[in-house]
Structure formats: structure tokens, C-alpha cells
Design a protein around this motif. Structure first.
Motif, short mmCIF file in Angstrom:
data_model
loop_
_atom_site.label_atom_id
_atom_site.label_comp_id
_atom_site.label_asym_id
_atom_site.label_seq_id
_atom_site.Cartn_x
_atom_site.Cartn_y
_atom_site.Cartn_z
N VAL A 41 51.11 29.53 34.16
CA VAL A 41 50.52 30.12 32.96
C VAL A 41 49.57 29.12 32.30
N PHE A 42 50.02 27.86 32.26
CA PHE A 42 49.17 26.85 31.65
C PHE A 42 47.87 26.69 32.42
N ILE A 47 42.15 27.18 32.99
CA ILE A 47 40.98 27.49 33.81
C ILE A 47 40.13 28.60 33.18
N GLU A 48 40.82 29.67 32.74
CA GLU A 48 40.08 30.81 32.20
C GLU A 48 39.56 30.52 30.79
N GLY A 49 40.28 29.66 30.07
CA GLY A 49 39.92 29.43 28.68
C GLY A 49 38.94 28.30 28.48
N ASP A 278 32.20 36.12 28.14
CA ASP A 278 32.23 34.87 27.38
C ASP A 278 33.23 34.95 26.24
N LYS A 279 33.21 36.10 25.56
CA LYS A 279 34.13 36.25 24.43
C LYS A 279 35.57 36.27 24.92
N GLN A 280 35.79 36.89 26.09
CA GLN A 280 37.15 36.90 26.65
C GLN A 280 37.62 35.47 26.89
N ALA A 281 36.70 34.62 27.37
CA ALA A 281 37.07 33.22 27.59
C ALA A 281 37.47 32.57 26.27
N VAL A 282 36.72 32.88 25.20
CA VAL A 282 37.06 32.32 23.89
C VAL A 282 38.47 32.75 23.49
N LEU A 283 38.76 34.05 23.71
CA LEU A 283 40.07 34.56 23.31
C LEU A 283 41.19 33.91 24.11
N ILE A 284 40.95 33.72 25.42
CA ILE A 284 41.98 33.08 26.22
C ILE A 284 42.17 31.63 25.78
N ALA C 185 50.87 36.91 29.21
CA ALA C 185 51.72 37.07 30.39
C ALA C 185 51.12 38.11 31.33
N GLY C 186 50.63 39.22 30.75
CA GLY C 186 50.02 40.26 31.57
C GLY C 186 48.77 39.78 32.27
N LEU C 187 47.91 39.09 31.54
CA LEU C 187 46.67 38.60 32.13
C LEU C 187 46.97 37.60 33.24
N PHE C 188 47.99 36.77 33.00
CA PHE C 188 48.37 35.79 34.02
C PHE C 188 48.84 36.49 35.29
N ALA C 189 49.73 37.47 35.12
CA ALA C 189 50.24 38.18 36.29
C ALA C 189 49.10 38.86 37.04
N LEU C 190 48.17 39.44 36.28
CA LEU C 190 47.04 40.12 36.92
C LEU C 190 46.22 39.13 37.74
N SER C 191 45.88 37.98 37.14
CA SER C 191 45.01 37.06 37.88
C SER C 191 45.75 36.48 39.07
N LEU C 192 47.08 36.34 38.94
CA LEU C 192 47.87 35.85 40.08
C LEU C 192 47.78 36.82 41.26
N PHE C 193 47.98 38.11 40.97
CA PHE C 193 47.99 39.08 42.07
C PHE C 193 46.59 39.39 42.56
N VAL C 194 45.61 39.28 41.68
CA VAL C 194 44.24 39.46 42.13
C VAL C 194 43.88 38.37 43.13
N LEU C 195 44.37 37.16 42.85
CA LEU C 195 44.14 36.03 43.73
C LEU C 195 44.74 36.29 45.11
N ILE C 196 45.93 36.91 45.13
CA ILE C 196 46.63 37.11 46.40
C ILE C 196 46.18 38.39 47.10
N LEU C 197 46.03 39.47 46.35
CA LEU C 197 45.91 40.80 46.96
C LEU C 197 44.57 41.48 46.73
N GLY C 198 43.64 40.80 46.13
CA GLY C 198 42.33 41.42 45.93
C GLY C 198 42.19 42.04 44.57
N PRO C 199 40.93 42.27 44.14
CA PRO C 199 40.66 42.63 42.74
C PRO C 199 41.18 43.99 42.30
#
Lengths: 314, 370, 351
Positions: A41-42, A47-49, A278-284, C185-199
Motif C-alpha cells: 500500500v505504501f 509511486i502514484e502520489g 494529474d489531480k488524481q495524483a494530487v489526491l493520492i 485500499a480499493g485503488l491499491f487492490a485495483l492497481s495490484l490486479f491490473v499489474l497482474i491481469l491486465g487493465p
């Protein structure tokens, strides 16, 4: 507290020793999974933020830098959490005591059950109820507070008639974290050794003295855990706050006006959907700040708890 | 003793309930695959189609899905109401086959270029799909409608007109029994297409001095904020003297403002909204497949209602062979008169003007398999 | 003999003076009367109730201090305060439950429970069957992931890692984990699975993973506290009988505090079963029934409720309340089942 089992047994290559190793392995592995998840998570947030720390100034509006953008949000987050804790902790401990030591058993069980149910209400419903029903009543109380206590900065007003203020949001959060704190406190209170309690009573202590002398010291750590769990939920709650709060990026101690600082989590939830990359990055990145902030608060709480524990031991 | 027997009954009861739940499909869903596959489906289309984006389109999308899935029982369409920004992003990273967006995709942050790349280098299709009047709603007992010009609306929402019996309001509403109470303007606390379109209207027609944006300008003091259309209308419903802007279909029993167009005052209507779009020019310099409009919000055309939100659909010109047919059929249905009527019935949106419809259908005609 | 007795009796007072047993009741009635008077003379109901509470909280301890002792007065004050907190807490609780039942009752019907929203528009009857299945599956999977991890991590912390640096760090990290906003938590899970299984991946399992992130800390923390409360005597007695450590934990320690652990798990499930934001992000939204966690979008009850709420139509709103009522009922059933399980497996204690 826990003693290791006799050394001889560990040395012997019996099936039990194997079982012990496997069991220990699973336990350590579970801890490892948690660490891995948190590191994930960190890393994700970082990375995204990271790009969000230095994007076009317009995206930080009304501030011009990331710190200026996140400042009011941190303030709002802390303010809402403090209000929630102030209301929830005494109430929760009172109810937990009521269930474990005061109420007749016939009442205690259904009450405990009802309070647990409160934990199950989805945050959307809390938001709906808080915004449409509770806020109306808080609105009239706010006018009263402003009239009689308006000299305090908290009630400077002008009071919002709709009641969609940080005070209401804090109250909704308090009700949301009440069941968590109550449930854990209740369980630890109930686990106080019967002998300690009876010894205290036998020495002539009143019921309250017995609770102060035997129950509270025994339940300290559990109560702190309970409060920390509640605090975590209060800091991270999104939808309920978003639906109740009339938010604006300002810093003010005024609890009852229509302009309130938003919380980090609700701000992400509210603005993420329509935001440009860009704004999403700010929010993250603000999510990263909340993460670091939770880190700091926990650190502080541990330190305080550790200090008072040492003092008690002395 | 009694409680034990109840307890004994509960466990099997729950087990039976669980069994019941898992044993059968939903009562209203047909199970097309059991009766010989797609043979009975008139069109022979099948597959799952994933799209998402603007929340404003959600109700209309529900109507379109329902209409299309009824005609093509083997197709399942899903629309995630994740918001325009996320919708565009997911379209670009190929998570969605089509996306809905409230603000047309542009190249300001390189999104258009990225979308073009996603579509294999060919121009991105962008067609208006959902046109909805934005109503200015208020809560004053006994008053159902008010006449306000764009200038007065601007004054109310930027905080320079603060009382309901202000001269500017009274002048246009001589017959209304206006109270002397404070006006509380309500805006969206979330970033939204509704806010963006409403502030664009105020800027074009009312001399709004702030930058139009999806987020409400934070320099304005006073007023309150609420999350989402439901939050805004709920707040106004509960409190007298509050005024807000919201999708016209959500106005309910609230009082509705008629805005000044030319010398008339027009209440929000689907016809007026469609008319405004029909007289608006396309944005200049866009690709031929891009039907982004420069909405003429300052129009004086009689009968037009200029406070509108136009939500677009994004798609590619080419898709893999197994998807192209379904995407094309679905989007054509959305733009078609039936689709637009269905959205009108369900979401209160304005059916597209015949001319706009024909242009959009011509563009969708170009969707082909790779 | 008789003189001795006569002189001794007044000296030794074996019983302190006490208020009669009806004293609290009398004070309660009296303060209620004062509150009612205030209400009659124009104060608002809330003010009247408030005044009644204050009068009660002052009069009873003062009376007790005068007749009994200071310690007894403090005890009476504490008792009244505990009762007061309980009564105060009941207000939002009952209010909320009554609101949900009142608004949701008329919506919930057999059709509502067994229909999905596929192709449902206008005034046609729809339902939440798809969301009900989604909630049961996604939450069930999340519990399947989190409960073992959480309980074993707590076992490590208490039974193996005592005093070790790793355990201290882990405890701290679990606390930090409680503060993860659900949408992150949701965004993290999404990016994790996107990384593994495609967008284009959106599936129920992703939602389970996101929910696990939120659930694990609650499970760990509550289990940890319960394990900590198991007396060491029990463990030592078991070791003394030659039982290996893992069997001691499994057969002695865990059963002893099973009731508490079950409460913690149910609480954790209640905590996550109502989450909206992470599920919308990673599990998407659909109107149709999907029973496969690993393929295709899945709607859960909170997402259904939120969607219906955002429609802001009368029908949408009533469906939202109906969904909320059903969700609360599910958790209620869950609670009952958990309590029964706890009862069955818990060892008999003195309590």
C-alpha cells in the motif's frame, strides 16, 4: 508473559516438534503477509502520489503548493476525529461497563447485541441519516450554542441552519466508532479475574472503587487498542463524512458554520471520480499524507501509553 | 429450555435459506444459455461489454442497457459509475471499451493523444449521448417558480445578493410573496460536470468572474456544500431559503427557476435543452469523428433553455472482431430515437435533435472490426 | 452483663447508615417531574430531559454524601453516570434502527429479495438479489482471507513474538493499517490486479482483497487483546503436562478466549460489509447476477444502496433504504450464528 516450552522438547525430533515448527511458521508468515500488504500500500501510494507533489499550481487551488493544499485537510481530519473521540470514548466505556458490570444480565445481552448491530450499518446509511435526520436537530442545537456560548471560538458561527457542519460529522463518526470501542472494551472488562474483583469487594470497596482498582488497570491495554481502532476508523472514514459535511478548504476552529474543513479521506472520495490524471495524483498524495499521519499518531499514542505504563509500574 | 429449541431451529433455518438463495437465479432474469444458446436471439449478438464513466449518465445508461439487453438477451452491458475522469482514464488504459464523460476529452493533459494511441492511431469517436437540463431549485414555502436572469443568478451564487427580497429578484417577480430571509446558495462539494456546466453558463451569460471548473471556486464565502445530486436536493428539501443547481430530473417537488433567455423566462425543459444543443456550433479544429460542442450558453433564441449538461460517449473506430459488432450496435441504439426516448422516460434527459442524431449515427457507422 | 451490653451496642455500629433502597427511584421521579415542569412552562423537550438528567446526577450523590459517606456518594455518581451513558447511547441507536426499518420495511418483499436489477427501468419491480449474492460472496471471501491471517498474526504477537523487535514493529504496523482510507485500499487492490491481469480486470475477488486490507487490523487487534487476557496459569499447566506449545495454543488458549475472538471477527465483518467506495473501484457495478468471484463484475449491497441513492428518485431512495434494512438483517443473522458458534465451542466457565 508467555514462557517458552521446555527446551528438551524442542530438541526432540518428534511429530510434536514438527507441528510446533509448522504452527510457528504459519504465525510468522501471517505477520509477514501483513507487513507485505502494508509495504504494498505504501509503495502504491508513493509511486502514484509522488507526481502529485509537483503538478501545475492551478490544481492546488486555492493554495499554490501541495502543503498549502493538504494543510486544511489534515486540520479537518484531526478536528473531526477529535470530536468523534471526545464523544465516543466516555460513552463507549460507560456502555461497556454497563454491560459487563452494572446491567442485569437480562438487559445486558440485548444491549450488547444492539450496539454490535450499530457497527453493521453501512456508511452510506450513516451519511444519509446523518445528513437528513441528525443534522436537522443538531442545526437547532447549534443556534442555541451560538446564542449562549458564541464567545468561544468553537461556536463563533454564523450557525448553519441545515446542521451540515463538522460538529455533526464528528457526531456521526462518534456513533460509527462507538460499537468498535464498546465491543472490545466490554470483552476485556468481562475478562477481569473474578478473584481480583471479589477481593476488592471483600476489602470493603464500593462497586466503583472495585472497578477503578481491578477492572481498569487490567483492561488498560485493551481499552487503548479499542480507542486506536476507533480512531483509525474515524480518520479513514469516507462516505459518511462526505455526505454529511458542507466542506471548503479553510482552517477554522468554528464548529458550527456552513464552511468546514474537509477530511482527507472524504476529499479523496468526493473528488477522485471526476479528476484528471494529474489531480488524481494530487489526491493520492494526500492519501500518502494521511498514511504518514496515522503513523505519527499511533507512534505518539504508543509512546504516551508506554510512559504511563512505566509510571504505574513504579 | 425454550431458547434452546429456538436455537436448534435457527441453524437449519439459515442453512435452508442459504440453499434457497444459491439454488436459483434471480426471479426476473432469463437464463438464455440454457435453452440452446443464442439461436432465439434475433440479432445473434452476444458477449459482455464493459464501459463506465460519468455518473450523470448512470440512469440513462440503465435505460439503454435495459432496452438493448431485452432485444439481445445474450449480451450483458455494464456501466461503472466511476466518474468522468476515471472513465476517460480507464478508456485510455483499455479497461473500458467505451466511456462516458461530462467534459469532452481534450489534449490539455495529453488525454486525447493517449486515447488516440489506445485506438490504434485512428481518431477517437466522441458523440453527445445525454443532454440534460440543469435546474436551479429552491425551497420557499408557497412559491413554485421564480423568474431570474443570469446576472441575478450569478449574484446569488457568488454571494453578492443575500436576501430573498432583494430588489433585483423582486423586479423580475412582482407577484411573488418573497420573504426577507437570507439566501443560502448550495453547491456541490464534489468535482462534477454539473458544477462545470453551471459555472460555464454563469460565465457566458451572467458575468461570473471565476474560472468555470468542476470544483466550486473556494474564494466565494458563504453558502453550503453537499455531495452529489442527491445530497444537494436533500439539503434544499430539508431547509427553507436554500437554493441550488441540480439535474432537472431530480428537482422533485422543489421550486424551479425560469431563466431569462432573450426577453422570455424559460423553465427547464427537454425541448429547450435539445434546442440549445442544436443551435450550438461544433468545437473548431477537432477531428471529424469528434462531435464536441461549443455550447451557446448566452443564446437568446426563443424557447431555448441554455443551462444544460452534455455528456459524451467515447469509443474507438476499430475494435477486435468479437467486440466491434456489439459496441457498434449498442452505441447506435443509444443514439437512435428509441434509445433517446428510453433515456427521456427513465432519466428525464432531452432526446437529441434529429440533425445531431443523424451526424452522430454517421460517425458510429464507421466502427469496424480490426 | 446487661450493663455491658447496653453500653456496647451504641459504640459498635456494624452497618453504616444507608439510603433506603427506594432513594434512587424517588430522585429519578423527582427530577423527571422537574424536567416535565420545565417542559410544560415552555422549555423545549430536549432541554427538559437534559435538566432532569442534571438534577438527578446532582441530587442523588449529594444526598448520599450527607447521609452515607463521600465514597458512597462517588459510587452513586459513577453508577448514575454509567446508566446515563447507556441511555444516551440508546438514542442514536434506536433512532437509526427505527429510521431504517420505517423507510425500508415497505420496500422489502419476496420479489425485492429474489429479483435483480437486470433490465429493470421505470416503475418495474426490481430487486437486490444480485447484490445480496455479491455481498455474501465478496465478504465471505474477504473473511476467508483475513480471519486466518489475522488470528495467526495475533498468535505470533502474543505467543511467539513477545518482546521481540519484529513483534513490536508488527503491532505498530497493524495500528497504522487501521487508518487506511477505504478508497485507498480499493485503488491499491485495483492497481495490484491490473499489474497482474491486465487493465480491464474487474472482479469480485479484487473487492475481497481490498476488504481484507480493512478487515485484518480489526481481527488482529481484537484477537490480540483476547489472547493477552488468557491467564498464564493455563498455559503453564498445559506445558507441565507435556503438551507441546502449538497444541497448547490450539486446545487451551484459543478455546478459552473463543467468545472474544468470535466477537472480534463478527465486528470486523460488520465493519467491511458496509463498504462502498473500494468495491465500486475494483469490483465494478452490474445489474445482473454473477456468482463467479473470479470472473466479471459483481455488485454488493452497499454499492447497490449507493447507486439507488444517487438516482435521487423516490423509487431509488426507497430501494436504498430497503437495501440498508436487508444488510442490517444479514449482519443480525451473522451475529446470532457467531454467538451460537461461540457458545458451542467455548469451554464452560464459572460465569
Amino acid at each position: 508473559m508467555t514462557q517458552s516450552p521446555p527446551e528438551t522438547e524442542r530438541a526432540a525430533k518428534t511429530p510434536q516438534a514438527l507441528g510446533d515448527r509448522v504452527f510457528r511458521g504459519i504465525a510468522v508468515g501471517s505477520g509477514g503477509v501483513i507487513m507485505l500488504a502494508l509495504a504494498g500500500v505504501f509503495a502504491f501510494l508513493a509511486i502514484e502520489g509522488y507526481p502529485g507533489l509537483s503538478v501545475d499550481e492551478g490544481l492546488y487551488s486555492p493554495a499554490t503548493s501541495f502543503l498549502g493544499y493538504v494543510g486544511p485537510l489534515i486540520f479537518g481530519t484531526v478536528l473531526a476525529a477529535i470530536i468523534a473521540i471526545i464523544f465516543a470514548v466516555p460513552l463507549a466505556i460507560g456502555i461497556a461497563l454497563f454491560i459487563s458490570h452494572y446491567a442485569p444480565r437480562r438487559i445486558a445481552t440485548p444491549v450488547a447485541y444492539l450496539i454490535d448491530l450499530l457497527a453493521a450499518v453501512p456508511s452510506v446509511v450513516y451519511g444519509l441519516w446523518g445528513g437528513r435526520e441528525l443534522a436537522q436537530h443538531v442545526g437547532s442545537i447549534q443556534v442555541w450554542l451560538h446564542d449562549y456560548l458564541g464567545f468561544l471560538p468553537f461556536f463563533a458561527g454564523p450557525p448553519s441552519a441545515s446542521g451540515r457542519t463538522i460538529l455533526t460529522a464528528g457526531l456521526v463518526l462518534a456513533i460509527m466508532i462507538l460499537p468498535i470501542i464498546t465491543a472490545i472494551s466490554r470483552e476485556v472488562f468481562a475478562q477481569t479475574p473474578r478473584l481480583h474483583e471479589e477481593a476488592a469487594l471483600a476489602l470493603g470497596a464500593t462497586r466503583w472503587e472495585m472497578i477503578r482498582m481491578t477492572v481498569f488497570p487490567y483492561a488498560r491495554s485493551g481499552m487503548i487498542s479499542a480507542v486506536m481502532l476507533g480512531l483509525g476508523r474515524a480518520l479513514g472514514e469516507t462516505m459518511a463524512v462526505a455526505m454529511v459535511l458542507s466542506a471548503k478548504p479553510i482552517v477554522t476552529l468554528n464548529l458550527i458554520s456552513g464552511e468546514n474543513p474537509a477530511t482527507i479521506a472524504s476529499n479523496i472520495a468526493v473528488n477522485y471520480k471526476e479528476a484528471s490524471p494529474d489531480k488524481q495524483a494530487v489526491l493520492i498524495a494526500t492519501g500518502l499524507v494521511l498514511f504518514a499521519f496515522t503513523f505519527a499518531i499511533n507512534f505518539l499514542a504508543r509512546w504516551v501509553a508506554g510512559r504511563s505504563q512505566r509510571r504505574m509500574a513504579r | 429450555m425454550n431458547s434452546t429449541s429456538i436455537r436448534r431451529a435457527v441453524v437449519p433455518g439459515i442453512a435452508a435459506l442459504a440453499l434457497l438463495l444459491s439454488a436459483c437465479g434471480a426471479g426476473n432474469e432469463e437464463t438464455p444459455s440454457t435453452d440452446g444458446g443464442s439461436s432465439d436471439a434475433a440479432t445473434g449478438l452476444s458477449g459482455d461489454l464493459a464501459g463506465g464513466g460519468a455518473t450523470s449518465q448512470e440512469k440513462a445508461q440503465a435505460a439503454w442497457r435495459a432496452g438493448f439487453q431485452t432485444a439481445n438477451p445474450d449480451v450483458t452491458i455494464n456501466y461503472d459509475p466511476v466518474g468522468s475522469g476515471t472513465g476517460r482514464e480507464n478508456f485510455i488504459n483499455e479497461a473500458y471499451l467505451f466511456a462516458g464523460t461530462d467534459s469532452p476529452i481534450t489534449d490539455e493533459e495529453g488525454e486525447l493523444t493517449a486515447a488516440k494511441e489506445r485506438c490504434g492511431g485512428s481518431d477517437v469517436i466522441q458523440v453527445p449521448a445525454y443532454v440534460s437540463p440543469i435546474a436551479v431549485v429552491f425551497n420557499l414555502p408557497g412559491i413554485d417558480s421564480l423568474n431570474l436572469s443570469a446576472e441575478v443568478l450569478t449574484g446569488i451564487f457568488d454571494g453578492s445578493i443575500t436576501a430573498w427580497d432583494d430588489q433585483a429578484i423582486v423586479a423580475d417577480n412582482p407577484d411573488a410573496d418573497l420573504p426577507s430571509s437570507d439566501i443560502v446558495p448550495v453547491h456541490r462539494s464534489d468535482d462534477s460536470g454539473t458544477t462545470e456546466n453551471f459555472t460555464k453558463y454563469l460565465e457566458a451569460a451572467g458575468g461570473w468572474s471565476f474560472e468555470p471548473d468542476g470544483e466550486w471556486p473556494s474564494d466565494i464565502s458563504g453558502g453550503e456544500a453537499a455531495e452529489g445530486t442527491s445530497g444537494v436536493t436533500g439539503l434544499v428539501t430539508d431547509n427553507e431559503g436554500y437554493i441550488a443547481y441540480a439535474d432537472a430530473s431530480a428537482a422533485g417537488d422543489l421550486g424551479v427557476v425560469s431563466v431569462k433567455v432573450g426577453s422570455d423566462f424559460n423553465a427547464p425543459s427537454t425541448d429547450g435543452a435539445a434546442k440549445t444543443l442544436a443551435i450550438s456550433p461544433l468545437t473548431e479544429g477537432n477531428a471529424p469523428t469528434d462531435m464536441a460542442f461549443d455550447i451557446d450558453r448566452a443564446t437568446t433564441e426563443s424557447g431555448a433553455y441554455p443551462v444544460i449538461l452534455v455528456s459524451y460517449l467515447l469509443a474507438c473506430q476499430t475494435y477486435p472482431a468479437d467486440q466491434a459488432e456489439v459496441v457498434k450496435a449498442y452505441l447506435e441504439y443509444v443514439i437512435s430515437p428509441e434509445g433517446q426516448e428510453a433515456a427521456n422516460a427513465e432519466a428525464g434527459s432531452a432526446p437529441l435533435d434529429a440533425g445531431v442524431q443523424a451526424d452522430a449515427l454517421a460517425i458510429l457507422e464507421g466502427i469496424t472490426a480490426q | 452483663m446487661s450493663t455491658l451490653e447496653a453500653t456496647r451496642t451504641p459504640d459498635v455500629v456494624l452497618v453504616e447508615p444507608r439510603l433506603p433502597s427506594w432513594a434512587p427511584l424517588l430522585v429519578a421521579v423527582g427530577s423527571a417531574g422537574i424536567g416535565a415542569l420545565l417542559w410544560i412552562f415552555g422549555a423545549s423537550l430536549a432541554l427538559g430531559v437534559f435538566a432532569a438528567f442534571v438534577v438527578f446526577l446532582i441530587v442523588l450523590p449529594v444526598w448520599s454524601a450527607l447521609i452515607e459517606s463521600r465514597r458512597a456518594a462517588v459510587d452513586r455518581l459513577a453508577t448514575s453516570l454509567v446508566w446515563t451513558t447507556f441511555l444516551i447511547a440508546l438514542v442514536p441507536l434506536i433512532w437509526l434502527v427505527v429510521t431504517v426499518v420505517r423507510e425500508g420495511m415497505s420496500t422489502v418483499s419476496p420479489d425485492f429479495l429474489t429479483y435483480s436489477m437486470r433490465n429493470v427501468i421505470g416503475d418495474a419491480q426490481g430487486g437486490l438479489y444480485h447484490a445480496l449474492l455479491g455481498t455474501l460472496l465478496v465478504t465471505g471471501m474477504a473473511a476467508l482471507i483475513s480471519v486466518p491471517i489475522g488470528i495467526f498474526a495475533a498468535i505470533y504477537l502474543i505467543e511467539y513474538g513477545k518482546g521481540k523487535r519484529l513483534a513490536r514493529i508488527l503491532t505498530f504496523l497493524v495500528d497504522v493499517m487501521t487508518g487506511i482510507p477505504s478508497i485507498v485500499a480499493g485503488l491499491f487492490a485495483l492497481s495490484l490486479f491490473v499489474l497482474i491481469l491486465g487493465p480491464s480486470i474487474r472482479f469480485g475477488f479484487g473487492g475481497s482483497v481490498a476488504l481484507s486490507l480493512l478487515m485484518i487490523p480489526t481481527v488482529v487487534r481484537s484477537t490480540e487483546e483476547m489472547l493477552r487476557l488468557v491467564p498464564d496459569d493455563l498455559r503453564e499447566a498445559s506445558y507441565a503436562l507435556g503438551v507441546p506449545k502449538w497444541r497448547t495454543i490450539a486446545k487451551v488458549v484459543l478455546p478459552t478466549c473463543l467468545g472474544g475472538i468470535v466477537t472480534g471477527v463478527v465486528l470486523a465483518i460488520s465493519r467491511i460489509i458496509g463498504e462502498t467506495a473500494p468495491l465500486l473501484v475494483v469490483a465494478g457495478a452490474t445489474d445482473s447476477v454473477n456468482t463467479n468471484l473470479f470472473d466479471g463484475r459483481m455488485t454488493t449491497l452497499p454499492v447497490f444502496i449507493y447507486q439507488q441513492y444517487t438516482y435521487s428518485t423516490p423509487k431509488g431512495l426507497s430501494y436504498a433504504w430497503g437495501g440498508a434494512l436487508v444488510l442490517i438483517l444479514i449482519v443480525m443473522i451473522l451475529n446470532i450464528v457467531a454467538r451460537i458458534i461461540g457458545k458451542i465451542f467455548a469451554p464452560k466457565t464459572g460465569r
